[in-house]
Design an enzyme around this catalytic site. Sequence first.
Site, PDB file in Angstrom:
ATOM      1  N   GLY A  49      18.252 -38.719  57.700  1.00  0.00           N
ATOM      2  CA  GLY A  49      19.666 -38.927  58.008  1.00  0.00           C
ATOM      3  C   GLY A  49      20.189 -38.190  59.227  1.00  0.00           C
ATOM      4  N   GLU A 105      22.300 -31.410  59.379  1.00  0.00           N
ATOM      5  CA  GLU A 105      22.247 -32.371  58.276  1.00  0.00           C
ATOM      6  C   GLU A 105      23.293 -33.463  58.496  1.00  0.00           C
ATOM      7  OE1 GLU A 105      20.845 -33.970  56.180  1.00  0.00           O
ATOM      8  OE2 GLU A 105      20.819 -33.102  54.184  1.00  0.00           O
ATOM      9  N   ASP A 106      23.029 -34.632  57.934  1.00  0.00           N
ATOM     10  CA  ASP A 106      23.994 -35.730  58.095  1.00  0.00           C
ATOM     11  C   ASP A 106      25.264 -35.474  57.286  1.00  0.00           C
ATOM     12  OD1 ASP A 106      22.670 -36.026  55.643  1.00  0.00           O
ATOM     13  OD2 ASP A 106      22.139 -38.124  55.939  1.00  0.00           O
ATOM     14  N   ASP A 109      27.155 -33.117  50.448  1.00  0.00           N
ATOM     15  CA  ASP A 109      27.799 -33.852  49.357  1.00  0.00           C
ATOM     16  C   ASP A 109      27.933 -32.902  48.166  1.00  0.00           C
ATOM     17  OD1 ASP A 109      28.753 -36.176  48.041  1.00  0.00           O
ATOM     18  OD2 ASP A 109      26.757 -36.694  47.333  1.00  0.00           O
ATOM     19  N   PHE A 159      31.155 -43.804  49.739  1.00  0.00           N
ATOM     20  CA  PHE A 159      29.786 -43.910  50.241  1.00  0.00           C
ATOM     21  C   PHE A 159      29.802 -44.469  51.662  1.00  0.00           C
ATOM     22  CE2 PHE A 159      25.521 -45.439  50.872  1.00  0.00           C
ATOM     23  CZ  PHE A 159      24.763 -44.422  50.304  1.00  0.00           C
ATOM     24  N   VAL A 160      29.224 -43.700  52.591  1.00  0.00           N
ATOM     25  CA  VAL A 160      29.281 -44.091  53.999  1.00  0.00           C
ATOM     26  C   VAL A 160      27.895 -44.387  54.571  1.00  0.00           C
ATOM     27  CG1 VAL A 160      31.446 -42.875  54.473  1.00  0.00           C
ATOM     28  CG2 VAL A 160      29.272 -41.648  54.716  1.00  0.00           C
ATOM     29  N   ASP A 166      22.011 -44.147  55.674  1.00  0.00           N
ATOM     30  CA  ASP A 166      21.511 -45.469  55.281  1.00  0.00           C
ATOM     31  C   ASP A 166      22.101 -45.953  53.964  1.00  0.00           C
ATOM     32  OD1 ASP A 166      20.058 -43.527  53.640  1.00  0.00           O
ATOM     33  OD2 ASP A 166      18.831 -45.235  53.026  1.00  0.00           O
ATOM     34  N   ARG A 172      21.180 -47.272  59.462  1.00  0.00           N
ATOM     35  CA  ARG A 172      21.138 -45.974  60.154  1.00  0.00           C
ATOM     36  C   ARG A 172      21.473 -46.136  61.635  1.00  0.00           C
ATOM     37  NH1 ARG A 172      18.519 -42.343  56.676  1.00  0.00           N
ATOM     38  NH2 ARG A 172      16.890 -43.228  55.356  1.00  0.00           N
TER      39      ARG A 172
HETATM   40  P1  5GP Z   1      23.659 -33.303  48.348  1.00  0.00           P
HETATM   41  O1  5GP Z   1      22.469 -32.558  47.870  1.00  0.00           O
HETATM   42  O2  5GP Z   1      24.589 -32.495  49.228  1.00  0.00           O
HETATM   43  O3  5GP Z   1      24.399 -33.978  47.233  1.00  0.00           O
HETATM   44  O4  5GP Z   1      23.053 -34.505  49.116  1.00  0.00           O
HETATM   45  C1  5GP Z   1      23.127 -34.709  50.427  1.00  0.00           C
HETATM   46  C2  5GP Z   1      22.323 -35.962  50.740  1.00  0.00           C
HETATM   47  O5  5GP Z   1      22.769 -37.095  49.957  1.00  0.00           O
HETATM   48  C3  5GP Z   1      22.582 -36.332  52.170  1.00  0.00           C
HETATM   49  O6  5GP Z   1      21.676 -35.716  53.029  1.00  0.00           O
HETATM   50  C4  5GP Z   1      22.439 -37.840  52.142  1.00  0.00           C
HETATM   51  O7  5GP Z   1      21.078 -38.161  52.312  1.00  0.00           O
HETATM   52  C5  5GP Z   1      22.873 -38.243  50.760  1.00  0.00           C
HETATM   53  N1  5GP Z   1      24.281 -38.709  50.737  1.00  0.00           N
HETATM   54  C6  5GP Z   1      25.351 -38.105  50.183  1.00  0.00           C
HETATM   55  N2  5GP Z   1      26.476 -38.821  50.375  1.00  0.00           N
HETATM   56  C7  5GP Z   1      26.099 -39.917  51.069  1.00  0.00           C
HETATM   57  C8  5GP Z   1      26.817 -41.056  51.594  1.00  0.00           C
HETATM   58  O8  5GP Z   1      28.045 -41.228  51.465  1.00  0.00           O
HETATM   59  N3  5GP Z   1      26.069 -41.984  52.265  1.00  0.00           N
HETATM   60  C9  5GP Z   1      24.729 -41.861  52.459  1.00  0.00           C
HETATM   61  N4  5GP Z   1      24.107 -42.832  53.122  1.00  0.00           N
HETATM   62  N5  5GP Z   1      24.022 -40.804  51.977  1.00  0.00           N
HETATM   63  C10 5GP Z   1      24.706 -39.845  51.308  1.00  0.00           C
HETATM   64 MG    MG Z   2      20.094 -36.244  54.032  1.00  0.00          MG
END
Ligand code: 5GP
Ligand code: MG
Length: 186
Positions: A49, A105-106, A109, A159-160, A166, A172
């Site tokens: 990402g 990081e992208d 969350d 969700f984006v 992706d 992407r």
């Molecule tokens: P976390 O461990 O912070 O919950 O997860 C982060 C990962 O979840 C991000 O690196 C990404 O890969 C995925 N993710 C979380 N929210 C989104 C979203 O809105 N869209 C997408 N495509 N991936 C997300």
């Molecule tokens: Mg990620």
Amino acid sequence: MNLDYENVVERVLCSGEEISERVKSVARDIEKYYADSDKKLLLLGILKGSVVFMADLMKELKLPLEVDFMKLSSYGKGAVSTGNIVIKAGLEKKDLSGYNVLIVEDILDTGNTLYWLVDYLKREHGAQDIKICTLLDKPDRREKPIFVDFGCFSIPDEFVIGYGLDYNELYRDLPYVGVLKREVYE
Ligand code: 5GP
Ligand code: MG
């Protein structure tokens, strides 16, 4: 070519122009923060990402820096990450004690992935100074005490896709961040 490719986007949250402005501004903040440090700087991108954000950010930074990537995946039910992280591709360097590590990081969350990663980098690689740079932050979703040091956009719980993010490995390549239409995944 499928001309309907972008029809899954409900609305654009961050346009390409807005992203480019924020990347420049965050790059200035990062330069200021590391300007007086004696340590080397490592940008650590999380695949897949972060690749688009990483490419734009690293070009913008006027600092000597090294780049590496890790691929992580999270085991558990559904689309939400859990604390059970598996390393799919690891770091080349073993010893990070001489580095300032900036995780790129992208999106942050729940925080489960980066909470685990920060601990792992300290424990297994001797990293001492670790900061977090994300394109997006969904603070409402946070489950772990982890904070963005350099962030471009704070966004609502939707969700984006696009600019590296992706849905089922597609989208992407979109040059902006958009909200995925609910009908696509519901
Ligand atoms: P976390 O461990 O912070 O919950 O997860 C982060 C990962 O979840 C991000 O690196 C990404 O890969 C995925 N993710 C979380 N929210 C989104 C979203 O809105 N869209 C997408 N495509 N991936 C997300
Ligand atoms: Mg990620």
